[in-house]
Design an enzyme around this catalytic site. Sequence first.
Site, PDB file in Angstrom:
ATOM      1  N   SER A 105     -21.937  27.260  48.761  1.00  0.00           N
ATOM      2  CA  SER A 105     -21.440  26.832  47.451  1.00  0.00           C
ATOM      3  C   SER A 105     -21.621  28.006  46.510  1.00  0.00           C
ATOM      4  O   SER A 105     -22.565  28.779  46.656  1.00  0.00           O
ATOM      5  CB  SER A 105     -22.266  25.631  46.977  1.00  0.00           C
ATOM      6  OG  SER A 105     -21.528  24.775  46.164  1.00  0.00           O
ATOM      7  N   ARG A 106     -20.707  28.121  45.564  1.00  0.00           N
ATOM      8  CA  ARG A 106     -20.822  29.249  44.642  1.00  0.00           C
ATOM      9  C   ARG A 106     -21.970  29.025  43.666  1.00  0.00           C
ATOM     10  O   ARG A 106     -22.643  29.962  43.263  1.00  0.00           O
ATOM     11  CB  ARG A 106     -19.501  29.458  43.913  1.00  0.00           C
ATOM     12  CG  ARG A 106     -18.361  29.815  44.857  1.00  0.00           C
ATOM     13  CD  ARG A 106     -17.023  29.626  44.220  1.00  0.00           C
ATOM     14  NE  ARG A 106     -16.863  28.291  43.651  1.00  0.00           N
ATOM     15  CZ  ARG A 106     -15.753  27.829  43.118  1.00  0.00           C
ATOM     16  NH1 ARG A 106     -14.692  28.583  43.046  1.00  0.00           N
ATOM     17  NH2 ARG A 106     -15.691  26.612  42.622  1.00  0.00           N
ATOM     18  N   LYS A 163     -12.361  13.021  51.877  1.00  0.00           N
ATOM     19  CA  LYS A 163     -11.022  12.492  51.599  1.00  0.00           C
ATOM     20  C   LYS A 163     -10.571  12.978  50.216  1.00  0.00           C
ATOM     21  O   LYS A 163     -11.433  13.272  49.387  1.00  0.00           O
ATOM     22  CB  LYS A 163     -11.007  10.970  51.690  1.00  0.00           C
ATOM     23  CG  LYS A 163     -11.927  10.271  50.647  1.00  0.00           C
ATOM     24  CD  LYS A 163     -11.231   9.983  49.375  1.00  0.00           C
ATOM     25  CE  LYS A 163     -12.042  10.219  48.183  1.00  0.00           C
ATOM     26  NZ  LYS A 163     -11.444   9.969  46.909  1.00  0.00           N
ATOM     27  N   ASP A 212      -6.648  10.189  43.742  1.00  0.00           N
ATOM     28  CA  ASP A 212      -7.921  10.631  44.330  1.00  0.00           C
ATOM     29  C   ASP A 212      -8.779   9.400  44.633  1.00  0.00           C
ATOM     30  O   ASP A 212      -9.098   9.155  45.804  1.00  0.00           O
ATOM     31  CB  ASP A 212      -8.629  11.640  43.416  1.00  0.00           C
ATOM     32  CG  ASP A 212      -9.956  12.061  44.004  1.00  0.00           C
ATOM     33  OD1 ASP A 212      -9.966  12.926  44.894  1.00  0.00           O
ATOM     34  OD2 ASP A 212     -11.001  11.491  43.623  1.00  0.00           O
ATOM     35  N   ILE A 224     -20.131  14.729  44.999  1.00  0.00           N
ATOM     36  CA  ILE A 224     -20.239  13.827  46.151  1.00  0.00           C
ATOM     37  C   ILE A 224     -21.229  14.347  47.186  1.00  0.00           C
ATOM     38  O   ILE A 224     -21.891  13.559  47.867  1.00  0.00           O
ATOM     39  CB  ILE A 224     -18.843  13.548  46.776  1.00  0.00           C
ATOM     40  CG1 ILE A 224     -18.907  12.292  47.645  1.00  0.00           C
ATOM     41  CG2 ILE A 224     -18.324  14.730  47.568  1.00  0.00           C
ATOM     42  CD1 ILE A 224     -19.260  11.025  46.904  1.00  0.00           C
TER      43      ILE A 224
HETATM   44  P1  NAP Z   1     -16.653  18.512  42.528  1.00  0.00           P
HETATM   45  O1  NAP Z   1     -18.060  18.156  42.214  1.00  0.00           O
HETATM   46  O2  NAP Z   1     -15.767  18.912  41.410  1.00  0.00           O
HETATM   47  O3  NAP Z   1     -16.504  19.661  43.625  1.00  0.00           O
HETATM   48  C1  NAP Z   1     -17.348  19.849  44.717  1.00  0.00           C
HETATM   49  C2  NAP Z   1     -17.722  21.322  44.832  1.00  0.00           C
HETATM   50  O4  NAP Z   1     -16.674  22.056  45.435  1.00  0.00           O
HETATM   51  C3  NAP Z   1     -17.957  21.990  43.501  1.00  0.00           C
HETATM   52  O5  NAP Z   1     -19.250  21.724  43.053  1.00  0.00           O
HETATM   53  C4  NAP Z   1     -17.714  23.447  43.825  1.00  0.00           C
HETATM   54  O6  NAP Z   1     -18.936  24.036  44.221  1.00  0.00           O
HETATM   55  C5  NAP Z   1     -16.770  23.418  44.988  1.00  0.00           C
HETATM   56  N1  NAP Z   1     -15.421  23.857  44.552  1.00  0.00           N
HETATM   57  C6  NAP Z   1     -14.681  23.321  43.578  1.00  0.00           C
HETATM   58  N2  NAP Z   1     -13.498  23.977  43.470  1.00  0.00           N
HETATM   59  C7  NAP Z   1     -13.528  24.954  44.398  1.00  0.00           C
HETATM   60  C8  NAP Z   1     -12.610  25.962  44.777  1.00  0.00           C
HETATM   61  N3  NAP Z   1     -11.425  26.087  44.177  1.00  0.00           N
HETATM   62  N4  NAP Z   1     -12.971  26.789  45.771  1.00  0.00           N
HETATM   63  C9  NAP Z   1     -14.134  26.665  46.391  1.00  0.00           C
HETATM   64  N5  NAP Z   1     -15.052  25.717  46.054  1.00  0.00           N
HETATM   65  C10 NAP Z   1     -14.743  24.874  45.079  1.00  0.00           C
HETATM   66  O7  NAP Z   1     -15.928  17.314  43.293  1.00  0.00           O
HETATM   67  P2  NAP Z   1     -16.538  16.024  44.018  1.00  0.00           P
HETATM   68  O8  NAP Z   1     -16.522  14.877  43.079  1.00  0.00           O
HETATM   69  O9  NAP Z   1     -17.796  16.333  44.713  1.00  0.00           O
HETATM   70  O10 NAP Z   1     -15.332  15.750  45.029  1.00  0.00           O
HETATM   71  C11 NAP Z   1     -15.105  16.574  46.153  1.00  0.00           C
HETATM   72  C12 NAP Z   1     -14.308  15.785  47.160  1.00  0.00           C
HETATM   73  O11 NAP Z   1     -15.038  14.594  47.458  1.00  0.00           O
HETATM   74  C13 NAP Z   1     -12.940  15.334  46.629  1.00  0.00           C
HETATM   75  O12 NAP Z   1     -11.972  15.414  47.623  1.00  0.00           O
HETATM   76  C14 NAP Z   1     -13.174  13.888  46.235  1.00  0.00           C
HETATM   77  O13 NAP Z   1     -12.016  13.091  46.379  1.00  0.00           O
HETATM   78  C15 NAP Z   1     -14.222  13.461  47.254  1.00  0.00           C
HETATM   79  N6  NAP Z   1     -15.014  12.337  46.778  1.00  0.00           N
HETATM   80  C16 NAP Z   1     -15.561  12.340  45.521  1.00  0.00           C
HETATM   81  C17 NAP Z   1     -16.250  11.217  45.074  1.00  0.00           C
HETATM   82  C18 NAP Z   1     -16.856  11.150  43.673  1.00  0.00           C
HETATM   83  O14 NAP Z   1     -17.340  10.077  43.284  1.00  0.00           O
HETATM   84  N7  NAP Z   1     -16.902  12.233  42.906  1.00  0.00           N
HETATM   85  C19 NAP Z   1     -16.403  10.106  45.904  1.00  0.00           C
HETATM   86  C20 NAP Z   1     -15.904  10.174  47.191  1.00  0.00           C
HETATM   87  C21 NAP Z   1     -15.207  11.282  47.621  1.00  0.00           C
HETATM   88  P3  NAP Z   1     -19.283  25.563  43.809  1.00  0.00           P
HETATM   89  O15 NAP Z   1     -18.696  25.816  42.456  1.00  0.00           O
HETATM   90  O16 NAP Z   1     -20.773  25.608  43.830  1.00  0.00           O
HETATM   91  O17 NAP Z   1     -18.633  26.384  44.880  1.00  0.00           O
END
Ligand code: NAP
Length: 302
Positions: A34-35, A88, A166, A12
Site C-alpha cells: 500500500s502506498r 468486488k 459499487d 475494507i
Molecule cells: P479505499 O479505502 O478508497 O481504497 C483502498 C486502498 O486502495 C486505498 O487505501 C489505497 O491505498 C489503494 N488505492 C486507491 N486507489 C489506488 C490506485 N489508483 N492505485 C493503487 N492503489 C490505490 O476503498 P475501499 O472502501 O477499501 O474499497 C476498495 C474495494 O473494496 C472496492 O472495490 C469496494 O467496492 C470494495 N468494498 C468496499 C466496502 C466498503 O464498505 N468501503 C465494502 C465491501 C467492498 P494506498 O493509498 O495506501 O495505496
Amino acid sequence: MTAICLVGIGKIAVDQHVPSINASDDWELAATVSRAGTVDGVQAFTDFDQMLSERPDIGVVSLCLPPVPRYEYAAKAIAAGRHVMLEKPPGATLAEVYALADMAKAAGVTLFTTWHSRMAEGVAPAKAWLADKQITGAHISWKEDVRRWHPGQDWVFAPGGMGVFDPGSNALSIITEILPMPIHLRSADLLFPSNCDTPIAAQMQWTKNVTGDFDWRQEGPQSWDITVETTQGTLNLHDGGARLLIDGEKVIGGPRAEYPALYARMAELVASGTSEVDLSPMLHVADALTLGKRIVVDPFHF
Ligand code: NAP
C-alpha cells in the site's frame, strides 16, 4: 497456514480483510502492499513488484484496491505464479476479468472473484427456498448514504468507479444467486450528478417483473432489502442478506460473517486447484450503463 499478502490497505482491508485473516486458521498475513496504509506487525511494501520478488514464499495475493487499478496488480500476480483474490466488483471492465481468468487458467493458479454479500447468512437458504417456487416479481431497495459509507472516496465518482453500482453490485450479486431463472435489463434511469462521471442513483426494470431502486443519497434509515414474490408466499432479505423472512416470519438472522466465509472459500479453491469467476452481477451493471437513460441531477460534493 498459507502466507497471504493484502494489497490496498484502505477502508475494507482494515474493516474486514485484516480481522478475517487474523481470525482464520488457514491464513497468515505475511505482507501488505500500500502506498500509505500499513498493518501493525506485518511487513509493509509500497511497491508490488518488490513484494513479488522479495517474498516468493507468499503464494496468495488478495487485492482490496478500487476496481480500476486492480487489473494491473492481478495480471502481475498471476504472471508471478500467485493465486489471486479480487474484491468486488472484480474489475473495471468485463473483458479484463475474462482476460485474467484465461491467464489464471494458463498459469495454473486460482482466481476468485469474490462477492461478499453472497456469503450473507440469509442468501443460501433464500436460494434453496426459491428453487422450486414460481416467481411473480422481485424488488431491490438499496439505499444508503455515500458520505457515511465511502467518506472522501473520490474514485467512486470517477470513470470505472461505478457510482451507486459499487454497493449496488452487492444486491445484484444476491439477486443473481437466489433467483431460479435468468433476467435481463429492459430499461434503466441513471441519475448522474452534473460534476460526476458515474451515477448516484438508478431505477432499473428487468424482465420477469424484477425492479430495483438504488440510491446513494439516502439519509436517515438505510435499506439493503430484497423482496421476492412467489405464488407460494413472499420472501424478504434485509440487512444486505443477513436476515431472511418468509411471509413475515423470521427464518434466519445473525451477525454478518461474510469475509471469514470468503477467506474459507479461497482456502478451498487453492487447495482444490480451481478458480471461481462469476461476472453475472457486473453484467447487469454494464447493461445499465449501455441501455440506461442518463439524467443529470444536482452536483455532488463529499
Ligand atoms: P479505499 O479505502 O478508497 O481504497 C483502498 C486502498 O486502495 C486505498 O487505501 C489505497 O491505498 C489503494 N488505492 C486507491 N486507489 C489506488 C490506485 N489508483 N492505485 C493503487 N492503489 C490505490 O476503498 P475501499 O472502501 O477499501 O474499497 C476498495 C474495494 O473494496 C472496492 O472495490 C469496494 O467496492 C470494495 N468494498 C468496499 C466496502 C466498503 O464498505 N468501503 C465494502 C465491501 C467492498 P494506498 O493509498 O495506501 O495505496
